[in-house]
Design a protein around this motif. Structure first.
Motif, mmCIF file in Angstrom:
data_model
loop_
_atom_site.group_PDB
_atom_site.id
_atom_site.type_symbol
_atom_site.label_atom_id
_atom_site.label_comp_id
_atom_site.label_asym_id
_atom_site.label_seq_id
_atom_site.Cartn_x
_atom_site.Cartn_y
_atom_site.Cartn_z
ATOM 1 N N LEU A 104 2.316 8.958 3.704
ATOM 2 C CA LEU A 104 1.105 9.030 2.892
ATOM 3 C C LEU A 104 1.334 9.841 1.621
ATOM 4 N N ASP A 105 2.062 10.947 1.748
ATOM 5 C CA ASP A 105 2.373 11.769 0.580
ATOM 6 C C ASP A 105 3.180 10.970 -0.444
ATOM 7 N N SER A 106 4.112 10.161 0.060
ATOM 8 C CA SER A 106 4.953 9.354 -0.833
ATOM 9 C C SER A 106 4.127 8.331 -1.592
ATOM 10 N N ILE A 107 3.182 7.677 -0.881
ATOM 11 C CA ILE A 107 2.316 6.704 -1.548
ATOM 12 C C ILE A 107 1.517 7.370 -2.658
ATOM 13 N N CYS A 108 0.919 8.510 -2.332
ATOM 14 C CA CYS A 108 0.091 9.211 -3.320
ATOM 15 C C CYS A 108 0.923 9.701 -4.508
ATOM 16 N N LYS A 109 2.135 10.084 -4.242
ATOM 17 C CA LYS A 109 3.004 10.579 -5.308
ATOM 18 C C LYS A 109 3.498 9.437 -6.203
ATOM 19 N N GLU A 110 3.821 8.303 -5.585
ATOM 20 C CA GLU A 110 4.439 7.201 -6.323
ATOM 21 C C GLU A 110 3.433 6.331 -7.074
ATOM 22 N N LEU A 111 2.230 6.130 -6.502
ATOM 23 C CA LEU A 111 1.268 5.231 -7.140
ATOM 24 C C LEU A 111 0.486 5.996 -8.217
ATOM 25 N N VAL A 112 1.159 6.237 -9.327
ATOM 26 C CA VAL A 112 0.553 6.957 -10.448
ATOM 27 C C VAL A 112 -0.199 5.962 -11.323
ATOM 28 N N PRO A 113 -1.118 6.423 -12.177
ATOM 29 C CA PRO A 113 -1.843 5.516 -13.070
ATOM 30 C C PRO A 113 -0.894 4.616 -13.862
ATOM 31 N N GLY A 114 -1.227 3.321 -13.883
ATOM 32 C CA GLY A 114 -0.402 2.347 -14.590
ATOM 33 C C GLY A 114 0.550 1.591 -13.698
ATOM 34 N N LYS A 115 0.803 2.093 -12.507
ATOM 35 C CA LYS A 115 1.703 1.421 -11.568
ATOM 36 C C LYS A 115 0.914 0.459 -10.674
ATOM 37 N N THR A 116 1.636 -0.526 -10.147
ATOM 38 C CA THR A 116 1.035 -1.520 -9.252
ATOM 39 C C THR A 116 1.871 -1.604 -7.989
ATOM 40 N N ALA A 117 1.210 -1.805 -6.862
ATOM 41 C CA ALA A 117 1.919 -1.843 -5.586
ATOM 42 C C ALA A 117 1.452 -3.013 -4.731
ATOM 43 N N VAL A 118 2.337 -3.433 -3.838
ATOM 44 C CA VAL A 118 1.982 -4.410 -2.815
ATOM 45 C C VAL A 118 1.932 -3.659 -1.489
ATOM 46 N N PHE A 119 0.768 -3.694 -0.833
ATOM 47 C CA PHE A 119 0.622 -3.176 0.523
ATOM 48 C C PHE A 119 0.739 -4.363 1.468
ATOM 49 N N ALA A 120 1.529 -4.232 2.535
ATOM 50 C CA ALA A 120 1.701 -5.368 3.440
ATOM 51 C C ALA A 120 2.009 -4.894 4.852
ATOM 52 N N GLU A 121 1.698 -5.759 5.811
ATOM 53 C CA GLU A 121 2.124 -5.555 7.194
ATOM 54 C C GLU A 121 3.002 -6.738 7.555
ATOM 55 N N VAL A 122 4.237 -6.458 7.952
ATOM 56 C CA VAL A 122 5.200 -7.525 8.228
ATOM 57 C C VAL A 122 5.941 -7.265 9.530
ATOM 58 N N SER A 123 6.460 -8.341 10.087
ATOM 59 C CA SER A 123 7.401 -8.228 11.195
ATOM 60 C C SER A 123 8.753 -8.641 10.641
ATOM 61 N N GLU A 124 9.752 -7.793 10.804
ATOM 62 C CA GLU A 124 11.071 -8.047 10.209
ATOM 63 C C GLU A 124 12.154 -7.450 11.081
ATOM 64 N N GLU A 125 13.302 -8.118 11.091
ATOM 65 C CA GLU A 125 14.447 -7.608 11.836
ATOM 66 C C GLU A 125 15.397 -6.837 10.917
ATOM 67 N N LEU A 126 15.638 -7.399 9.725
ATOM 68 C CA LEU A 126 16.568 -6.795 8.764
ATOM 69 C C LEU A 126 15.796 -6.378 7.511
ATOM 70 N N THR A 127 15.673 -5.089 7.301
ATOM 71 C CA THR A 127 14.901 -4.606 6.162
ATOM 72 C C THR A 127 15.591 -4.883 4.828
ATOM 73 N N ARG A 128 16.899 -5.036 4.850
ATOM 74 C CA ARG A 128 17.633 -5.218 3.586
ATOM 75 C C ARG A 128 17.276 -6.532 2.896
ATOM 76 N N LEU A 129 16.811 -7.527 3.663
ATOM 77 C CA LEU A 129 16.463 -8.811 3.055
ATOM 78 C C LEU A 129 15.358 -8.622 2.025
ATOM 79 N N ALA A 130 14.318 -7.917 2.409
ATOM 80 C CA ALA A 130 13.213 -7.658 1.477
ATOM 81 C C ALA A 130 13.619 -6.645 0.426
#
Length: 266
Positions: A104-130
Protein backbone atom coordinates in the motif's frame (compact mmCIF):
# COMPACT_ATOMS: atom_id res chain seq x y z
CA UNK A 1 -1.41 -18.00 -8.10
CA UNK A 2 -3.84 -15.09 -7.80
CA UNK A 3 -2.10 -11.73 -7.62
CA UNK A 4 -3.16 -8.13 -7.26
CA UNK A 5 -1.20 -6.05 -9.78
CA UNK A 6 -0.42 -2.35 -9.76
CA UNK A 7 1.24 -1.39 -13.07
CA UNK A 8 2.45 2.21 -13.13
CA UNK A 9 2.83 4.21 -16.37
CA UNK A 10 3.93 7.75 -17.25
CA UNK A 11 0.69 8.60 -19.09
CA UNK A 12 -2.73 7.38 -20.21
CA UNK A 13 -1.59 6.08 -23.59
CA UNK A 14 1.10 3.91 -22.03
CA UNK A 15 -1.39 2.58 -19.48
CA UNK A 16 -3.84 1.61 -22.21
CA UNK A 17 -1.02 -0.14 -24.04
CA UNK A 18 -0.23 -1.93 -20.79
CA UNK A 19 -3.83 -3.06 -20.45
CA UNK A 20 -3.64 -4.41 -24.00
CA UNK A 21 -0.66 -6.48 -22.84
CA UNK A 22 -2.71 -8.03 -20.05
CA UNK A 23 -5.62 -8.66 -22.43
CA UNK A 24 -3.30 -10.22 -25.00
CA UNK A 25 -1.76 -12.53 -22.40
CA UNK A 26 -5.27 -13.45 -21.26
CA UNK A 27 -6.36 -14.15 -24.83
CA UNK A 28 -3.34 -16.41 -25.29
CA UNK A 29 -4.03 -18.24 -22.04
CA UNK A 30 -0.74 -17.19 -20.44
CA UNK A 31 -2.63 -15.44 -17.62
CA UNK A 32 -6.25 -15.08 -16.57
CA UNK A 33 -7.29 -11.45 -16.21
CA UNK A 34 -10.24 -11.46 -13.80
CA UNK A 35 -10.80 -7.70 -13.46
CA UNK A 36 -9.03 -4.41 -14.05
CA UNK A 37 -9.24 -0.62 -13.95
CA UNK A 38 -7.17 2.21 -15.40
CA UNK A 39 -6.71 5.02 -12.89
CA UNK A 40 -5.01 8.40 -13.37
CA UNK A 41 -4.06 10.65 -10.48
CA UNK A 42 -4.95 14.17 -11.51
CA UNK A 43 -3.04 17.36 -10.88
CA UNK A 44 -5.27 17.99 -7.86
CA UNK A 45 -4.18 14.68 -6.38
CA UNK A 46 -7.57 12.97 -6.85
CA UNK A 47 -7.50 9.60 -8.67
CA UNK A 48 -9.82 9.42 -11.70
CA UNK A 49 -11.08 6.11 -13.11
CA UNK A 50 -10.66 6.15 -16.90
CA UNK A 51 -11.80 2.62 -17.64
CA UNK A 52 -12.75 -0.49 -15.73
CA UNK A 53 -14.08 -4.00 -16.11
CA UNK A 54 -14.79 -5.34 -12.67
CA UNK A 55 -18.26 -6.92 -12.71
CA UNK A 56 -19.21 -9.50 -11.62
CA UNK A 57 -16.00 -10.30 -9.74
CA UNK A 58 -14.43 -6.90 -9.24
CA UNK A 59 -15.09 -6.22 -5.59
CA UNK A 60 -11.43 -6.90 -4.83
CA UNK A 61 -10.08 -4.53 -7.46
CA UNK A 62 -12.81 -2.05 -6.52
CA UNK A 63 -11.69 -2.18 -2.89
CA UNK A 64 -8.07 -1.77 -3.96
CA UNK A 65 -8.93 1.32 -6.02
CA UNK A 66 -11.33 2.74 -3.48
CA UNK A 67 -9.00 2.14 -0.57
CA UNK A 68 -6.08 3.73 -2.38
CA UNK A 69 -8.27 6.66 -3.35
CA UNK A 70 -9.38 6.99 0.26
CA UNK A 71 -5.78 7.33 1.32
CA UNK A 72 -5.39 10.06 -1.32
CA UNK A 73 -8.63 11.80 -0.35
CA UNK A 74 -11.26 10.81 -2.92
CA UNK A 75 -12.05 9.11 -6.21
CA UNK A 76 -13.71 10.63 -9.24
CA UNK A 77 -14.89 9.17 -12.53
CA UNK A 78 -17.31 6.34 -11.87
CA UNK A 79 -18.30 6.83 -8.26
CA UNK A 80 -16.32 4.13 -6.47
CA UNK A 81 -16.10 5.34 -2.91
CA UNK A 82 -17.42 8.77 -3.90
CA UNK A 83 -19.33 9.16 -0.67
CA UNK A 84 -17.41 9.64 2.54
CA UNK A 85 -18.78 6.40 3.94
CA UNK A 86 -17.74 4.56 0.79
CA UNK A 87 -14.20 5.86 1.04
CA UNK A 88 -13.94 4.84 4.70
CA UNK A 89 -15.34 1.42 3.89
CA UNK A 90 -12.95 0.97 0.99
CA UNK A 91 -9.95 1.92 3.11
CA UNK A 92 -10.97 -0.76 5.59
CA UNK A 93 -11.63 -3.27 2.80
CA UNK A 94 -8.21 -2.78 1.32
CA UNK A 95 -6.61 -3.95 4.55
CA UNK A 96 -9.08 -6.82 4.74
CA UNK A 97 -7.82 -8.02 1.37
CA UNK A 98 -4.64 -9.09 3.13
CA UNK A 99 -2.35 -6.61 1.40
CA UNK A 100 0.80 -5.68 3.20
CA UNK A 101 1.48 -2.16 4.43
CA UNK A 102 4.56 -2.14 2.19
CA UNK A 103 2.43 -2.76 -0.91
CA UNK A 104 0.00 0.00 0.00
CA UNK A 105 2.84 2.39 0.82
CA UNK A 106 4.40 1.66 -2.58
CA UNK A 107 1.15 2.42 -4.41
CA UNK A 108 0.73 5.70 -2.57
CA UNK A 109 4.33 6.66 -3.18
CA UNK A 110 4.38 5.74 -6.87
CA UNK A 111 0.99 7.03 -8.04
CA UNK A 112 1.92 10.72 -8.00
CA UNK A 113 -0.14 13.40 -9.81
CA UNK A 114 0.13 12.97 -13.58
CA UNK A 115 0.82 9.24 -13.47
CA UNK A 116 -1.59 6.53 -14.62
CA UNK A 117 -1.86 2.97 -13.36
CA UNK A 118 -3.59 -0.29 -14.18
CA UNK A 119 -5.06 -2.10 -11.17
CA UNK A 120 -5.78 -5.77 -11.89
CA UNK A 121 -6.42 -9.16 -10.35
CA UNK A 122 -4.84 -11.99 -12.33
CA UNK A 123 -3.96 -15.64 -12.09
CA UNK A 124 -0.45 -16.26 -13.42
CA UNK A 125 2.27 -18.86 -13.19
CA UNK A 126 5.22 -16.86 -14.57
CA UNK A 127 5.35 -13.22 -13.55
CA UNK A 128 8.10 -12.39 -16.05
CA UNK A 129 5.67 -12.73 -18.97
CA UNK A 130 3.73 -9.66 -17.89
CA UNK A 131 6.70 -7.82 -16.40
CA UNK A 132 8.81 -7.93 -19.57
CA UNK A 133 6.06 -6.71 -21.86
CA UNK A 134 4.84 -4.05 -19.44
CA UNK A 135 8.37 -2.69 -19.19
CA UNK A 136 8.45 -2.46 -22.98
CA UNK A 137 5.42 -0.13 -22.73
CA UNK A 138 7.26 2.11 -20.30
CA UNK A 139 5.59 0.68 -17.23
CA UNK A 140 6.61 -1.00 -14.00
CA UNK A 141 4.77 -3.75 -12.15
CA UNK A 142 4.19 -4.14 -8.42
CA UNK A 143 2.26 -7.22 -7.29
CA UNK A 144 0.96 -8.76 -4.11
CA UNK A 145 -0.30 -12.31 -3.71
CA UNK A 146 -3.78 -12.67 -2.30
CA UNK A 147 -3.71 -14.47 1.05
CA UNK A 148 -6.11 -15.66 3.74
CA UNK A 149 -5.94 -12.52 5.90
CA UNK A 150 -9.65 -11.75 5.73
CA UNK A 151 -10.82 -15.27 6.47
CA UNK A 152 -8.34 -15.63 9.33
CA UNK A 153 -9.37 -12.27 10.78
CA UNK A 154 -13.08 -13.18 10.73
CA UNK A 155 -12.38 -16.52 12.41
CA UNK A 156 -10.19 -14.97 15.13
CA UNK A 157 -12.78 -12.28 15.84
CA UNK A 158 -15.58 -14.81 16.25
CA UNK A 159 -13.47 -17.07 18.48
CA UNK A 160 -12.62 -14.06 20.67
CA UNK A 161 -16.24 -12.89 20.85
CA UNK A 162 -17.45 -16.42 21.59
CA UNK A 163 -15.06 -16.53 24.55
CA UNK A 164 -16.22 -13.10 25.66
CA UNK A 165 -19.89 -14.13 25.58
CA UNK A 166 -19.20 -17.32 27.52
CA UNK A 167 -17.18 -15.44 30.16
CA UNK A 168 -19.87 -12.78 30.63
CA UNK A 169 -22.58 -15.42 30.89
CA UNK A 170 -20.54 -17.20 33.56
CA UNK A 171 -20.20 -13.93 35.46
CA UNK A 172 -23.95 -13.40 35.19
CA UNK A 173 -24.56 -16.86 36.64
CA UNK A 174 -22.64 -16.03 39.83
CA UNK A 175 -24.02 -12.51 40.31
CA UNK A 176 -23.93 -11.11 43.82
CA UNK A 177 -26.27 -8.10 43.89
CA UNK A 178 -29.16 -6.71 41.89
CA UNK A 179 -26.98 -3.83 40.73
CA UNK A 180 -24.34 -6.27 39.52
CA UNK A 181 -27.07 -8.33 37.84
CA UNK A 182 -28.17 -5.35 35.71
CA UNK A 183 -24.60 -4.46 34.72
CA UNK A 184 -23.78 -8.05 33.80
CA UNK A 185 -27.02 -8.42 31.85
CA UNK A 186 -26.13 -5.35 29.79
CA UNK A 187 -22.60 -6.66 29.23
CA UNK A 188 -23.91 -10.05 28.08
CA UNK A 189 -26.37 -8.36 25.71
CA UNK A 190 -23.63 -6.19 24.18
CA UNK A 191 -21.32 -9.17 23.69
CA UNK A 192 -24.09 -11.25 22.15
CA UNK A 193 -24.87 -8.38 19.79
CA UNK A 194 -21.25 -8.18 18.66
CA UNK A 195 -21.17 -11.93 18.11
CA UNK A 196 -24.39 -11.80 16.12
CA UNK A 197 -22.96 -9.06 13.91
CA UNK A 198 -19.75 -11.06 13.38
CA UNK A 199 -21.83 -14.11 12.41
CA UNK A 200 -23.79 -12.07 9.86
CA UNK A 201 -20.49 -10.75 8.48
CA UNK A 202 -19.12 -14.29 8.13
CA UNK A 203 -22.28 -15.48 6.36
CA UNK A 204 -22.12 -12.49 4.00
CA UNK A 205 -18.51 -13.21 3.11
CA UNK A 206 -19.32 -16.86 2.46
CA UNK A 207 -21.95 -15.87 -0.11
CA UNK A 208 -19.72 -13.21 -1.65
CA UNK A 209 -16.80 -15.56 -2.02
CA UNK A 210 -18.97 -18.30 -3.50
CA UNK A 211 -20.30 -15.87 -6.09
CA UNK A 212 -16.79 -14.58 -6.82
CA UNK A 213 -15.36 -18.08 -7.21
CA UNK A 214 -18.22 -19.16 -9.45
CA UNK A 215 -17.70 -16.16 -11.72
CA UNK A 216 -13.97 -16.81 -11.90
CA UNK A 217 -14.50 -20.48 -12.75
CA UNK A 218 -16.90 -19.45 -15.52
CA UNK A 219 -14.24 -17.13 -16.91
CA UNK A 220 -11.62 -19.88 -16.79
CA UNK A 221 -14.01 -22.28 -18.57
CA UNK A 222 -14.56 -19.69 -21.31
CA UNK A 223 -10.83 -19.14 -21.62
CA UNK A 224 -10.27 -22.89 -21.85
CA UNK A 225 -12.60 -23.25 -24.84
CA UNK A 226 -10.39 -21.13 -27.09
CA UNK A 227 -6.99 -22.03 -25.60
CA UNK A 228 -4.22 -23.60 -27.62
CA UNK A 229 -3.35 -27.19 -26.62
CA UNK A 230 -0.08 -26.12 -25.01
CA UNK A 231 -1.80 -23.65 -22.70
CA UNK A 232 -4.85 -25.74 -21.77
CA UNK A 233 -2.98 -27.61 -19.06
CA UNK A 234 -2.05 -24.34 -17.32
CA UNK A 235 -5.62 -23.06 -17.41
CA UNK A 236 -6.87 -26.38 -16.06
CA UNK A 237 -4.35 -26.10 -13.21
CA UNK A 238 -5.62 -22.60 -12.43
CA UNK A 239 -9.10 -24.05 -12.15
CA UNK A 240 -7.86 -26.72 -9.74
CA UNK A 241 -5.98 -24.09 -7.70
CA UNK A 242 -9.06 -21.85 -7.54
CA UNK A 243 -11.26 -24.73 -6.36
CA UNK A 244 -8.69 -25.69 -3.73
CA UNK A 245 -8.45 -22.08 -2.57
CA UNK A 246 -12.24 -21.84 -2.45
CA UNK A 247 -12.51 -24.98 -0.33
CA UNK A 248 -9.91 -23.76 2.17
CA UNK A 249 -11.32 -20.23 2.54
CA UNK A 250 -14.91 -21.38 2.83
CA UNK A 251 -13.93 -23.98 5.42
CA UNK A 252 -12.43 -21.24 7.61
CA UNK A 253 -15.47 -19.03 7.25
CA UNK A 254 -17.91 -21.86 7.85
CA UNK A 255 -16.01 -22.94 10.97
CA UNK A 256 -16.20 -19.39 12.29
CA UNK A 257 -19.92 -19.20 11.54
CA UNK A 258 -20.50 -22.53 13.30
CA UNK A 259 -18.62 -21.24 16.38
CA UNK A 260 -20.86 -18.18 16.49
CA UNK A 261 -24.07 -20.15 16.07
CA UNK A 262 -22.99 -22.59 18.78
CA UNK A 263 -22.42 -19.72 21.22
CA UNK A 264 -25.73 -18.06 20.36
CA UNK A 265 -27.67 -21.30 20.90
CA UNK A 266 -26.16 -21.83 24.36
Amino acid sequence: MTNFIFALFPDDASARAGLEVFESLHLGGDITLFSYAIVRRGADGIPIVLERKTAPIGSRVGALMGGTAGLFGGLAGVGIGAAAGGIIGAVLDIFNLGMSKEFLDSICKELVPGKTAVFAEVSEELTRLADTRIQACGGRVLREARDDFLEDAIRKRIVRLKGEVEARRAGYAVRRTEKMLQALHEAVTRSEGKLQKAAVDAARHIEQYRAESSAKLDMLHQQLQSAAPETRVRIEQRMIDLQTDQKQRLAKLQEALDFAREAMRA
